[in-house]
Design a protein around this motif. Structure first.
Motif, mmCIF file in Angstrom:
data_model
loop_
_atom_site.group_PDB
_atom_site.id
_atom_site.type_symbol
_atom_site.label_atom_id
_atom_site.label_comp_id
_atom_site.label_asym_id
_atom_site.label_seq_id
_atom_site.Cartn_x
_atom_site.Cartn_y
_atom_site.Cartn_z
ATOM 1 N N ASP A 48 3.383 15.448 16.484
ATOM 2 C CA ASP A 48 4.476 14.563 16.116
ATOM 3 C C ASP A 48 4.750 14.816 14.645
ATOM 4 O OD1 ASP A 48 4.854 13.188 18.588
ATOM 5 O OD2 ASP A 48 3.017 12.066 18.186
ATOM 6 N N ALA A 49 6.017 14.969 14.298
ATOM 7 C CA ALA A 49 6.430 15.218 12.915
ATOM 8 C C ALA A 49 7.008 13.933 12.339
ATOM 9 C CB ALA A 49 7.469 16.332 12.868
ATOM 10 N N LYS A 50 6.605 13.612 11.115
ATOM 11 C CA LYS A 50 7.105 12.426 10.413
ATOM 12 C C LYS A 50 7.661 12.865 9.071
ATOM 13 C CE LYS A 50 3.655 9.417 12.452
ATOM 14 N NZ LYS A 50 2.676 8.358 12.185
ATOM 15 N N LEU A 51 8.866 12.428 8.772
ATOM 16 C CA LEU A 51 9.495 12.741 7.497
ATOM 17 C C LEU A 51 9.468 11.489 6.630
ATOM 18 C CD1 LEU A 51 11.086 14.953 5.924
ATOM 19 C CD2 LEU A 51 13.146 13.820 6.750
ATOM 20 N N LEU A 52 8.875 11.607 5.449
ATOM 21 C CA LEU A 52 8.789 10.505 4.493
ATOM 22 C C LEU A 52 9.490 10.944 3.218
ATOM 23 C CD1 LEU A 52 5.643 11.004 5.819
ATOM 24 C CD2 LEU A 52 5.640 8.619 5.146
ATOM 25 N N ALA A 53 10.230 10.030 2.606
ATOM 26 C CA ALA A 53 10.962 10.396 1.383
ATOM 27 C C ALA A 53 11.359 9.137 0.629
ATOM 28 C CB ALA A 53 12.208 11.205 1.741
#
Length: 173
Positions: A48-53
């Motif tokens: 699972d890929a999670k993008l945080l910014a």
């Protein structure tokens, strides 16, 4: 703390190195989750890929923004294989000189350990510096320069990605 044994000295050095990485380089730990998606290969759940910014990513200017991409693995994979596959995917975005590919592959191999189900690999994109990596919250060696970082994160975010559906989910398109 007494550092009389080699093991104690090693532990003290590692603790000191962890302190050197904080707090500026750990700012990514407080970034909000912006998007996520699942990667499957031949129907098998890989991660699972999670993008945080700190701010939402702009689809055309993501290389100019700070963000973190975290992969939570659903299965065991060898780190060397992750590195090799990453380089293959980076090549989708354009030709690489052999010496450049060797340099980048060495950095990727250093950054990626073998992973098991539940392990987290996080890459942090620093637009002016490149990329740094963490495994289960611990910093890893193997930094990437700016160009390599753009190619690496382009695996998921560049229009030439092999997974356009995951790209759309991560960029909110």
């Amino acid at each position: 703390m007494s550092c009389s044994s080699p093991w104690s000295r090693r532990k003290a050095l590692l603790a000191g190195a962890t302190l050197l990485v904080s707090p500026a380089l750990r700012a990514h730990e407080d970034w909000p989750l912006r998007s996520q998606g699942r990667f499957r290969y031949l129907g098998l759940h890989v991660y699972d890929a999670k993008l945080l910014a700190p701010q939402p990513l702009h689809p055309e200017r993501w290389t100019e923004q700070a963000f973190a991409l975290e992969l939570v693995y659903a299965r065991e994979l060898k780190g060397v294989r992750i590195a090799e596959r990453s380089l293959d995917e980076m090549r989708r975005q354009g030709e690489l000189a052999p010496e450049q590919a060797e340099r980048w592959l060495a950095a990727l191999k250093a950054a990626f350990p073998d992973v098991r189900e539940g392990d987290r690999l996080r890459g942090v994109h620093e637009p002016q510096q490149g990329a740094r990596f963490w495994h289960n919250g611990q910093p890893r060696p193997g930094q990437l320069d700016r160009e390599a970082a753009a190619r690496f994160f382009g695996i998921w975010l560049h229009p030439a990605t092999s997974e356009p559906g995951l790209r759309k989910r991560l960029l909110g398109l």
